[in-house]
Every structure is written in structure tokens, then in C-alpha cells.
Design a protein around this motif. Structure first.
Motif, short mmCIF file in Angstrom:
data_model
loop_
_atom_site.label_atom_id
_atom_site.label_comp_id
_atom_site.label_asym_id
_atom_site.label_seq_id
_atom_site.Cartn_x
_atom_site.Cartn_y
_atom_site.Cartn_z
N THR A 36 0.85 -1.20 0.00
CA THR A 36 0.00 0.00 0.00
C THR A 36 0.88 1.24 0.00
O THR A 36 1.83 1.34 0.77
N ILE A 37 0.55 2.18 -0.88
CA ILE A 37 1.32 3.42 -1.03
C ILE A 37 0.36 4.60 -0.95
O ILE A 37 -0.62 4.66 -1.70
N VAL A 38 0.66 5.54 -0.07
CA VAL A 38 -0.20 6.71 0.08
C VAL A 38 0.46 7.91 -0.60
O VAL A 38 1.64 8.18 -0.41
N GLY A 39 -0.32 8.60 -1.42
CA GLY A 39 0.18 9.77 -2.12
C GLY A 39 -0.12 11.05 -1.35
O GLY A 39 -1.17 11.18 -0.72
N PHE A 40 0.82 11.98 -1.43
CA PHE A 40 0.64 13.28 -0.78
C PHE A 40 0.92 14.38 -1.79
O PHE A 40 2.01 14.49 -2.33
N GLN A 41 -0.11 15.17 -2.05
CA GLN A 41 -0.03 16.31 -2.97
C GLN A 41 0.45 17.54 -2.21
O GLN A 41 -0.02 17.82 -1.10
N THR A 42 1.36 18.28 -2.78
CA THR A 42 1.79 19.51 -2.11
C THR A 42 2.31 20.52 -3.12
O THR A 42 2.73 20.15 -4.22
N ARG A 43 2.26 21.79 -2.72
CA ARG A 43 2.94 22.83 -3.48
C ARG A 43 3.85 23.64 -2.55
O ARG A 43 4.38 24.66 -2.96
N ASN A 44 4.01 23.16 -1.32
CA ASN A 44 4.76 23.89 -0.29
C ASN A 44 5.86 23.03 0.31
O ASN A 44 5.78 21.80 0.31
N PRO A 45 6.88 23.66 0.88
CA PRO A 45 7.85 22.91 1.68
C PRO A 45 7.16 22.28 2.88
O PRO A 45 6.13 22.77 3.35
N ILE A 46 7.74 21.23 3.41
CA ILE A 46 7.11 20.52 4.51
C ILE A 46 7.19 21.33 5.80
O ILE A 46 8.24 21.86 6.17
#
Length: 234
Positions: free
Chosen positions: A33-43
Motif C-alpha cells: 500500500t502506497i499513500v500519495g501526498f499532494q503539495t505545493r509547499n515545503p514541509i
């Protein structure tokens, strides 16, 4: 106004990034199982909190920041990647996390874009996708959990081929003395310290290290080392 004429394909720009399972050879065979994380910002601390929850639920985490067009004032690709490189090098388990940019524009289209983002990550090999507070929102145009509601509604009606992790907004509780959310903390009104992306941007734009409650100092330092002209989109 309408435009007519012959359409000629110049380049299959998205052929290898949007529709191909790019993760099938990234992780070992034990990863199911792989979870995707969408971002446009630094963590920052809120995103870290969501990602760590996801790693408890799924075998692996795929960070997939947008590297296409974003609005003025957003973080550059260099700033986002520098932050995540530091996070990966210093804090995350190397065999369970992977990052690759996705060259598509940020459309700030709220709930519908959240579903679009999820389907893209499904095509890339994710089994799960995180939708948090105000996914793909801009200002206060959308309700903060509208995207979650749409994801829940569509999941009940259709098989989208991907499961959603619908997570509440994390904040720092001065009473609990940790990052929490309203689902597991009783002090939202009295002891909540918001992890503010606006404040983080302001501090970094002024060359300051944001509060450790909002962003790890190692992350901030890696971003500031790029120089102001390389941190924000003009």
C-alpha cells in the motif's frame, strides 16, 4: 470568442508522468500500500503530522509536489525540493518514502481538483491519497473540508480505484504540548496554536527562521540557504 482549425499533436508531454505506474519499481516487494501526498509547499509540522499518520496506515509514502505553474508568491520548486531533501535525509525512513515532482499546473480548483489529484496518483501507483484541510483551495473561496465531503460522496457512489485518508487540520496544542487535531484533542478553543502557512511565508520572506512549532529549523535553514530570489515565485 471561438477558435477553430486543425489540431496537431506536438508532444505527448504527460505520457510518462501522469498515466504510467511509476512506483511499481520504486519500492520493494513487501510494499503493498502506497499513500500519495499532494503539495505545493515545503514541509512544515502540519504536513509532517499528516504524513506520519499515513505511514502508520500504509506501507509507503509518495510525496508528489507540483512543479508546473503556480501563482505569484507560492514557493519555488527549488524551495519545496530542498525542504523535502532535508526531511528525507534527517528524519524519514529511506526505504518507505519517495519523492518525485509532477509537472502539471496548480489550478486552485478546490474539491474537483482534489479528486483529479487523487486519480493522477492512482494512475502513478498509489493505493491511498491524503486529503486534508482546504485541498487545492485559495483564500477562503471553498469550505475547508469541501474536498473531503466530495471525496466521501464519490467513494460511496463509484469505485475510484483509490482509498482516501481524510484527515483533520493539525495544530499545536499548548496544553497537550504536541501536534494534534480536533479529533483527538479537547483544547481546540483554548490552547490551539495554528500552524500558519501565511506566517511561515512571511518569516522566510524576511529571512527569519519560523517558529519550531511550525517548521523544523533544519528545514527552514535549507530553504533560506537558497536566497530570497530562489524561494518564492515572482
Amino acid at each position: 470568442m471561438r477558435v477553430g482549425g486543425k489540431i496537431e499533436l506536438k508532444e505527448e508531454f504527460y505520457k510518462d508522468s501522469l498515466y504510467k505506474n511509476i512506483l511499481k519499481d520504486v519500492f520493494n516487494a513487501d510494499i503493498k500500500t502506497i499513500v500519495g501526498f499532494q503539495t505545493r509547499n515545503p514541509i512544515h509540522r502540519a504536513h509532517e503530522h499528516l504524513q506520519r499518520i499515513a505511514l502508520e496506515i500504509c506501507d509507503a509514502l509518495f510525496i508528489n509536489p507540483l512543479t508546473g505553474w503556480k501563482k505569484q508568491g507560492d514557493f519555488t520548486e527549488a524551495a519545496v525540493m530542498s525542504a523535502y531533501k532535508t526531511m528525507f535525509d534527517k528524519f524519514y525512513p529511506k526505504d518507505r518514502v519517495y519523492i518525485q515532482g509532477l509537472q502539471t499546473a496548480m489550478r486552485y480548483a478546490g474539491p474537483k481538483e482534489a479528486i483529479f489529484h487523487a486519480l493522477l496518483r492512482r494512475n502513478m501507483g498509489c493505493t491511498h491519497f491524503i486529503i486534508g484541510r482546504d485541498h487545492a483551495g485559495v483564500g477562503d473561496y471553498y469550505g475547508i473540508y469541501e474536498a473531503q465531503k466530495l471525496a466521501k460522496d464519490l467513494s460511496m457512489r463509484y469505485d475510484l480505484g483509490i482509498d482516501f485518508l481524510l484527515l483533520k487540520e493539525p495544530y499545536y496544542c499548548s496544553k497537550c504540548q504536541k501536534i494534534v487535531s480536533e479529533k483527538n484533542c479537547a483544547h481546540y478553543k483554548e490552547h490551539r496554536i495554528a500552524i500558519s502557512g501565511t506566517q511561515i511565508r512571511k518569516d522566510l520572506s524576511e529571512g527569519k527562521i519560523p517558529s519550531e512549532l511550525m517548521m523544523r529549523s533544519e528545514i527552514s535553514a535549507s530553504i533560506l540557504a537558497l536566497g530570497r530570489e530562489n524561494i518564492f515565485i515572482d
